[in-house]
Design a protein around this motif. Structure first.
Motif, short mmCIF file in Angstrom:
data_model
loop_
_atom_site.label_atom_id
_atom_site.label_comp_id
_atom_site.label_asym_id
_atom_site.label_seq_id
_atom_site.Cartn_x
_atom_site.Cartn_y
_atom_site.Cartn_z
N LYS A 83 -49.12 -2.59 72.97
CA LYS A 83 -48.43 -1.77 73.97
C LYS A 83 -49.12 -0.43 74.20
CE LYS A 83 -43.75 -3.65 73.40
NZ LYS A 83 -42.34 -3.35 73.03
N GLY A 84 -50.20 -0.16 73.46
CA GLY A 84 -50.95 1.06 73.71
C GLY A 84 -50.86 2.10 72.62
N LEU A 85 -50.35 1.76 71.44
CA LEU A 85 -50.28 2.74 70.36
C LEU A 85 -51.71 3.13 69.97
CD1 LEU A 85 -48.53 4.22 68.20
CD2 LEU A 85 -48.96 2.26 66.70
N PRO A 86 -52.03 4.45 69.99
CA PRO A 86 -53.39 4.90 69.64
C PRO A 86 -53.79 4.48 68.23
CG PRO A 86 -52.15 6.65 70.70
CD PRO A 86 -51.17 5.58 70.42
N ALA A 87 -55.07 4.23 68.03
CA ALA A 87 -55.57 3.78 66.73
C ALA A 87 -55.36 4.81 65.64
CB ALA A 87 -57.06 3.44 66.86
N ALA A 88 -55.16 6.08 66.03
CA ALA A 88 -54.95 7.13 65.03
C ALA A 88 -53.58 7.03 64.36
CB ALA A 88 -55.10 8.51 65.68
N TYR A 89 -52.71 6.18 64.91
CA TYR A 89 -51.35 6.06 64.37
C TYR A 89 -51.18 4.73 63.66
CZ TYR A 89 -50.01 10.10 67.20
OH TYR A 89 -49.91 11.36 67.74
N THR A 90 -50.24 4.70 62.74
CA THR A 90 -49.91 3.48 62.03
C THR A 90 -48.39 3.37 61.90
OG1 THR A 90 -50.28 2.20 59.99
CG2 THR A 90 -49.97 4.56 59.74
N VAL A 91 -47.92 2.16 61.69
CA VAL A 91 -46.49 1.92 61.48
C VAL A 91 -46.27 1.68 59.99
CG1 VAL A 91 -44.53 0.44 62.05
CG2 VAL A 91 -46.29 0.90 63.76
N SER A 92 -45.40 2.45 59.39
CA SER A 92 -45.18 2.35 57.95
C SER A 92 -43.70 2.29 57.62
CB SER A 92 -45.83 3.53 57.22
OG SER A 92 -45.28 4.74 57.66
N ALA A 93 -43.38 1.69 56.48
CA ALA A 93 -42.00 1.63 56.00
C ALA A 93 -41.63 3.00 55.42
CB ALA A 93 -41.84 0.55 54.95
N SER A 119 -36.26 -7.98 59.83
CA SER A 119 -36.68 -8.40 58.50
C SER A 119 -37.81 -7.51 58.03
CB SER A 119 -37.13 -9.86 58.51
OG SER A 119 -37.63 -10.25 57.25
N SER A 120 -37.81 -7.15 56.75
CA SER A 120 -38.83 -6.24 56.23
C SER A 120 -40.23 -6.85 56.25
CB SER A 120 -38.47 -5.83 54.79
OG SER A 120 -38.35 -6.98 53.96
N ASP A 121 -40.33 -8.18 56.30
CA ASP A 121 -41.66 -8.80 56.33
C ASP A 121 -42.26 -8.85 57.72
OD1 ASP A 121 -40.08 -10.70 57.48
OD2 ASP A 121 -40.34 -12.22 55.92
N GLN A 122 -41.60 -8.20 58.69
CA GLN A 122 -42.11 -8.19 60.07
C GLN A 122 -42.84 -6.88 60.40
OE1 GLN A 122 -38.43 -8.92 62.20
NE2 GLN A 122 -38.89 -11.09 62.43
N LEU A 123 -43.12 -6.08 59.39
CA LEU A 123 -43.74 -4.78 59.63
C LEU A 123 -45.11 -4.91 60.29
CD1 LEU A 123 -43.47 -1.69 59.20
CD2 LEU A 123 -44.64 -2.00 57.01
N THR A 132 -33.70 -3.25 50.80
CA THR A 132 -33.55 -3.97 52.06
C THR A 132 -33.40 -3.00 53.22
OG1 THR A 132 -32.49 -5.82 50.92
CG2 THR A 132 -32.15 -5.65 53.30
N GLN A 133 -32.59 -1.95 52.98
CA GLN A 133 -32.32 -0.98 54.05
C GLN A 133 -33.58 -0.23 54.45
OE1 GLN A 133 -29.51 2.05 52.96
NE2 GLN A 133 -29.95 3.30 54.74
N PHE A 134 -34.28 0.35 53.48
CA PHE A 134 -35.44 1.17 53.81
C PHE A 134 -36.67 0.32 54.07
CE2 PHE A 134 -32.74 4.30 51.74
CZ PHE A 134 -32.84 5.36 52.62
N GLY A 135 -36.70 -0.89 53.50
CA GLY A 135 -37.81 -1.78 53.80
C GLY A 135 -37.78 -2.24 55.24
N ASN A 136 -36.60 -2.18 55.86
CA ASN A 136 -36.45 -2.58 57.25
C ASN A 136 -36.70 -1.43 58.22
OD1 ASN A 136 -35.79 -5.02 56.23
ND2 ASN A 136 -33.71 -5.09 57.02
N GLN A 137 -36.81 -0.20 57.68
CA GLN A 137 -37.00 0.96 58.53
C GLN A 137 -38.50 1.24 58.70
OE1 GLN A 137 -34.79 4.44 57.47
NE2 GLN A 137 -32.95 3.29 56.95
N ALA A 138 -38.91 1.43 59.93
CA ALA A 138 -40.32 1.72 60.22
C ALA A 138 -40.43 2.98 61.06
CB ALA A 138 -40.95 0.54 60.96
N THR A 139 -41.46 3.75 60.78
CA THR A 139 -41.74 4.96 61.56
C THR A 139 -43.21 4.96 61.96
OG1 THR A 139 -42.20 6.19 59.52
CG2 THR A 139 -39.96 6.32 60.41
N ILE A 140 -43.51 5.70 63.00
CA ILE A 140 -44.89 5.83 63.48
C ILE A 140 -45.46 7.14 62.94
CG2 ILE A 140 -46.36 6.04 65.52
CD1 ILE A 140 -44.26 4.45 67.06
N CYS A 196 -33.62 -4.73 65.28
CA CYS A 196 -32.18 -4.92 65.43
C CYS A 196 -31.53 -3.66 66.01
CB CYS A 196 -31.54 -5.28 64.09
SG CYS A 196 -31.83 -4.10 62.75
N LYS A 197 -32.18 -2.49 65.81
CA LYS A 197 -31.70 -1.26 66.44
C LYS A 197 -32.76 -0.18 66.29
CE LYS A 197 -29.32 0.91 62.52
NZ LYS A 197 -28.09 1.60 62.07
#
Length: 410
Positions: free
Chosen positions: A253-263, A239-243, A51-59, A86-87
């Motif tokens: 918001k302008g995130l370049p296509a070369a980047y992705t958001v991952s858990a 929530s982890s299902d909001q990734l 739950t903890q790490f599934g909720n964490q996202a990085t670019i 949430c933070k």
């Protein structure tokens, strides 16, 4: 009532046999309790960690070999303004040059970078302070824009105190600009690397670090692409299902296509791997204990019934029905098992924590708790053992009729 009273009397009449039975039963329940406590704790920790790490996202870059100019600090901060979060946690380090101040381990001012500006958005100032490797000895943590923390050694070297002013120049001598800070607190570094001791290499001395807030660092123009700059942003989803939804929002918001958001899957695996290993060990141990323990208990029960064959024959000859005879024997076994269950649970609860810590070798902290579901599982195991052992003896003794038992005795 008579059956119960007679069963209790029989337990004390046959002390030797019942002591052996109780000892074996206790050891089985104790080992099973330790295994159940560890399995329950590890399963709970794995769920919480997921739950903890599934909720964490990085670019991250989709292709690490791709050539990009990198994201600006302002972009990371903009992406953190989302209703899906949430933070957020930001951290940044960058090299700088002290203006009119000396750095520890600096032999002589040479115009090169001699300090590190460390910025964070965490109220606890990061893991070093949380774990006690660093602590604030005077003043307070930086809160307002332009406030900073400095080390005791750095403060003593430059005769600085709470409220003193510090000026920082760009690490690149070809650039211009000045950042001004007000000392809000002084910290002590208790880590192994906190002593420095490498003359001519001030950047390797942790006590030269100037700690400030991420808002302060982000507002310094020359820090955006300063030498040695490293920026890290972690976004905590509600929530982890909001990734996927968060990634789509950042693209808008302008995130370049070369980047992705991952858990944060890699860190999750690092934390969970030793816990999963411990869970597998405890489950295998439980299986072996139950198989061997059941075999030993059945053997003891059959041998015990062979000794009590004449007693059964007498009771049956006196007119006691077979079900009552069997119920009395089962009551004896259940009474012994109940006492062993109580002591086995208590001993297992005490031993489970040190056993878990030894097996996991301090890779992670597993907290053992006695919960109602675990107590229920252990109680079911105890009843199952009592039932199997009693059934084996009962099946053995019920093969004989009273007359045959008495005639063999004669």
């Amino acid at each position: 009532m008579y059956l119960f009273e007679n069963a209790i009397r029989n337990i004390f009449r046959n002390k030797g046999r019942n002591i052996i039975l109780a000892l074996v039963t206790f050891l089985i329940i104790f080992a099973a309790a330790v295994s159940f406590f560890i399995s329950g704790a590890t399963a709970s920790m794995i769920r919480n960690t997921r739950t903890q790490f599934g909720n964490q996202a990085t670019i991250e870059l989709k292709d690490e070999t791709a050539s990009t100019g990198g994201l600006e600090v302002a972009a990371y901060l903009k992406y953190g303004a989302s209703d899906l979060l949430c933070k957020t946690e930001y951290s940044m380090t960058a090299y700088g040059r002290l203006d009119s101040l000396r750095a520890l381990d600096e032999e002589a001012p040479d115009g090169q970078a001699n300090t590190i500006l460390a910025a964070t958005s965490r109220t606890d100032l990061g893991d070093d302070f949380r774990k006690g490797l660093r602590s604030i000895t005077r003043g307070k943590a930086p809160e307002k824009k332009g406030e900073c923390l400095i080390s005791e050694e750095f403060a003593a070297l430059n005769s600085l105190s709470i409220g003193s002013q510090i000026k920082l120049l760009p690490a690149d001598t070809g650039r211009t600009g000045t950042a001004e800070f007000t000392v809000s607190g002084i910290y002590s570094d208790n880590s192994v690397n906190g002593t420095g001791g490498q003359p001519g290499m001030p950047l390797y001395n942790r006590n030269n670090e100037i700690i400030t807030t991420i808002e302060t660092a982000a507002a310094i123009d020359f820090m955006a692409d300063s030498i040695g700059r490293q920026f890290n942003a972690v976004y905590f989803l509600k929530s982890s299902d909001q990734l996927d939804a968060f990634q789509n929002e950042l693209l808008e918001k302008g995130l370049p296509a070369a980047y992705t958001v991952s858990a944060n899957e890699e860190e999750y695996r690092q934390v969970v791997a030793p816990i999963e290993k411990l869970s597998k060990i405890s489950n295998i141990f439980l299986l072996v204990v139950l198989l061997l323990g059941t075999f030993v208990l059945v053997l003891i029960s059959v041998m015990s019934m062979r000794e009590r064959k004449y007693e059964v024959g007498v009771l049956r000859a006196m007119g006691m029905k077979k079900p009552k005879v069997l119920l009395g024997m089962l009551t004896e076994t259940l009474a012994v098992t109940a006492v062993c269950l109580l002591f086995g649970l208590l001993a297992g609860a005490v031993a489970a924590q040190p056993v878990a810590n030894t097996l996991i070798q301090q890779a992670a902290q597993v907290n053992i708790h006695m919960t109602a579901p675990i107590i229920g599982q252990i109680s079911m195991v105890a009843l199952l053992l009592a039932g199997l052992s009693s059934t084996a003896g009962i099946l053995y003794i019920t093969r004989f009729e009273p007359n045959k038992i008495l005639s063999e005795r004669n």
